[in-house]
Design a protein around this motif. Structure first.
Motif, mmCIF file in Angstrom:
data_model
loop_
_atom_site.group_PDB
_atom_site.id
_atom_site.type_symbol
_atom_site.label_atom_id
_atom_site.label_comp_id
_atom_site.label_asym_id
_atom_site.label_seq_id
_atom_site.Cartn_x
_atom_site.Cartn_y
_atom_site.Cartn_z
ATOM 1 N N THR A 66 53.882 40.608 34.529
ATOM 2 C CA THR A 66 52.866 41.580 34.972
ATOM 3 C C THR A 66 52.157 42.208 33.777
ATOM 4 O O THR A 66 50.933 42.404 33.796
ATOM 5 C CB THR A 66 53.530 42.686 35.824
ATOM 6 O OG1 THR A 66 54.153 42.077 36.949
ATOM 7 C CG2 THR A 66 52.506 43.709 36.287
ATOM 8 N N THR A 99 48.238 41.871 33.106
ATOM 9 C CA THR A 99 47.447 43.101 32.994
ATOM 10 C C THR A 99 46.645 43.116 31.698
ATOM 11 O O THR A 99 45.449 43.448 31.685
ATOM 12 C CB THR A 99 48.394 44.325 33.060
ATOM 13 O OG1 THR A 99 49.135 44.261 34.286
ATOM 14 C CG2 THR A 99 47.630 45.626 32.988
ATOM 15 N N ASP A 147 42.716 50.156 43.330
ATOM 16 C CA ASP A 147 43.754 49.398 44.047
ATOM 17 C C ASP A 147 44.545 48.515 43.076
ATOM 18 O O ASP A 147 45.770 48.403 43.168
ATOM 19 C CB ASP A 147 43.129 48.490 45.123
ATOM 20 C CG ASP A 147 42.641 49.286 46.314
ATOM 21 O OD1 ASP A 147 43.021 50.468 46.429
ATOM 22 O OD2 ASP A 147 41.882 48.727 47.118
ATOM 23 N N TRP A 148 43.814 47.892 42.167
ATOM 24 C CA TRP A 148 44.473 47.073 41.139
ATOM 25 C C TRP A 148 45.424 47.938 40.313
ATOM 26 O O TRP A 148 46.572 47.553 40.084
ATOM 27 C CB TRP A 148 43.414 46.431 40.241
ATOM 28 C CG TRP A 148 43.969 45.752 39.021
ATOM 29 C CD1 TRP A 148 44.430 44.478 38.933
ATOM 30 C CD2 TRP A 148 44.129 46.318 37.712
ATOM 31 N NE1 TRP A 148 44.867 44.221 37.651
ATOM 32 C CE2 TRP A 148 44.692 45.332 36.887
ATOM 33 C CE3 TRP A 148 43.839 47.567 37.161
ATOM 34 C CZ2 TRP A 148 44.985 45.554 35.544
ATOM 35 C CZ3 TRP A 148 44.129 47.796 35.820
ATOM 36 C CH2 TRP A 148 44.697 46.780 35.026
ATOM 37 N N GLU A 200 46.888 50.742 41.126
ATOM 38 C CA GLU A 200 48.034 51.157 41.941
ATOM 39 C C GLU A 200 49.071 50.032 42.047
ATOM 40 O O GLU A 200 50.273 50.297 42.051
ATOM 41 C CB GLU A 200 47.573 51.592 43.342
ATOM 42 C CG GLU A 200 46.746 52.873 43.341
ATOM 43 C CD GLU A 200 47.520 54.079 42.836
ATOM 44 O OE1 GLU A 200 48.754 54.116 43.028
ATOM 45 O OE2 GLU A 200 46.898 54.963 42.223
ATOM 46 N N ARG A 201 48.590 48.799 42.129
ATOM 47 C CA ARG A 201 49.534 47.669 42.192
ATOM 48 C C ARG A 201 50.274 47.507 40.855
ATOM 49 O O ARG A 201 51.480 47.271 40.827
ATOM 50 C CB ARG A 201 48.796 46.368 42.534
ATOM 51 C CG ARG A 201 48.404 46.252 43.996
ATOM 52 C CD ARG A 201 48.039 44.812 44.366
ATOM 53 N NE ARG A 201 46.933 44.289 43.579
ATOM 54 C CZ ARG A 201 45.647 44.472 43.879
ATOM 55 N NH1 ARG A 201 45.306 45.195 44.933
ATOM 56 N NH2 ARG A 201 44.704 43.949 43.114
ATOM 57 N N GLN A 241 53.151 49.856 40.175
ATOM 58 C CA GLN A 241 54.389 49.610 40.915
ATOM 59 C C GLN A 241 55.431 48.956 40.004
ATOM 60 O O GLN A 241 56.627 49.049 40.234
ATOM 61 C CB GLN A 241 54.134 48.669 42.108
ATOM 62 C CG GLN A 241 53.179 49.220 43.159
ATOM 63 C CD GLN A 241 53.675 50.507 43.789
ATOM 64 O OE1 GLN A 241 54.828 50.575 44.228
ATOM 65 N NE2 GLN A 241 52.836 51.526 43.797
ATOM 66 N N GLU A 242 54.936 48.269 38.969
ATOM 67 C CA GLU A 242 55.837 47.519 38.078
ATOM 68 C C GLU A 242 55.836 48.036 36.640
ATOM 69 O O GLU A 242 56.748 47.724 35.877
ATOM 70 C CB GLU A 242 55.446 46.036 38.092
ATOM 71 C CG GLU A 242 55.616 45.416 39.467
ATOM 72 C CD GLU A 242 55.355 43.927 39.463
ATOM 73 O OE1 GLU A 242 55.847 43.245 38.552
ATOM 74 O OE2 GLU A 242 54.644 43.472 40.370
#
Lengths: 227, 112
Positions: free
Chosen positions: A74, A78, A92-93, A95-96, A99-100
């Protein structure tokens, strides 16, 4: 006429060297090995003649990154996306991603990309060789989290309180002070020192302020940066 | 910033000429500076060499190096802004919408 590194202002060289060498050193949230590996992915992203499209993660393509990376897939995905397709990023990207990846580690990761992008752009524009990354320095990240980290309205990322007093770009990296320091040292040397920003007539004796803004506007427009 | 600094120096700036990469009006070396910035952001080595040499010839080495530094700075700042979700206050966006429209960035994904 060719340009030599000896022609470059000492303050600019110093700011670049400081930020570049830090890419291989332990940071606040990433180890030296991780930072160096992520910088290598950023280097690939900004240099590729035929980049991957924004929706393809670099870690999903055979041979692009190490089979056993020290930073997560990830993180590499990124870094590649920011380095090559920054204008396509959405909340939205973000926020995803968080998560990691911890939001403060994300801020440091953005700083790695910014460092690579700026040094490569400068060197390439002048037909100067991009320096090699130093071997990774052993050591753990400091994990020093400032006490007054808060959410911001003008950024996705958390910042140092009080939020939203300064411009969004100025406060963006404040929650990771070392990243913030290195990036703004380069900005001061490349563009305009912070204390001179309010002076429309400020110059180093080379480019006038309006010439600098002309270049800034053209680059921002080319990169489709609304800000 | 371009409009502001131009106004403060009594220089008329036509943003459409910047968007079209033909250079601003009445700014010294505008055409060469915009050509250099355009080539640098388009990964075009031939155009970059040609535009760099043209800028050195008309403006000198020190100006060209500082122009490369400004290009580099905004390769950094655009990524900083876009990756951290940086946005301006609503009232500032409203004030500057005509500039964004003139530059064709009012419809880009990175608007927030």
């Amino acid at each position: 006429m060719t340009v030599s590194v000896n022609d470059i202002r000492a303050d600019l060289m110093r700011a670049h060297e400081q930020a570049w060498s830090a890419l291989s050193q332990p940071g606040t949230w990433w180890s030296g090995a991780q930072r160096r590996e992520l910088a290598t992915t950023a280097l690939m992203a900004v240099r590729e003649a035929e980049p991957l499209p924004p929706w393809v993660g670099v870690s999903s393509v055979d041979g692009k990154i190490s089979r056993s990376p020290v930073a997560s897939h990830t993180a590499h995905d990124t870094v590649y996306r920011i380095a090559r397709h920054a204008a396509t990023l959405t909340s939205d990207w973000y926020e995803r991603v968080i998560q990691e990846i911890d939001p403060l580690a994300f801020v440091e990761l953005c700083g790695i990309v910014c460092t690579v992008a700026t040094v490569v752009a400068f060197r390439t524009a002048l037909d100067l060789q991009v320096p090699e990354l130093a071997p990774a320095k052993i050591g753990e990240p400091s994990r020093k989290k400032p006490q007054n980290v808060v959410s911001a309205t003008l950024n996705w990322v958390p910042v140092i309180a009080p939020a939203d007093i300064d411009a969004a770009v100025v406060q963006a990296f404040t929650a990771v002070p070392e990243t913030n320091r290195l990036i703004w040292a380069m900005a001061d040397a490349q563009y305009i020192p912070d204390k001179e920003m309010v002076d429309p007539n400020w110059t180093r004796g080379t480019l006038s302020r309006v010439q600098m803004e002309l270049i800034a506007t053209r680059v921002s427009q080319q990169r489709e940066c609304f800000y | 910033m371009l409009s502001w600094s131009g106004n403060e120096q009594g220089i008329e700036i036509d943003l459409l000429t910047v968007q079209a990469a033909t250079g601003g009006v009445a700014v010294d070396f505008a055409h060469e500076l915009v050509e250099f910035a355009t080539a640098a952001t388009e990964f075009d080595q031939t155009a970059m060499t040609k535009s760099r040499e043209a800028l050195i010839a008309c403006a000198g080495l020190a100006v060209t190096i500082d122009a490369a530094a400004v290009i580099a700075n905004f390769e950094m700042m655009t990524r900083l802004a876009d990756s951290t979700g940086a946005r301006m206050q609503t009232e500032v966006v409203a004030d500057r919408l005509f500039i964004a429209t003139a530059m064709g960035v009012d419809q880009v994904v990175s608007r927030r």
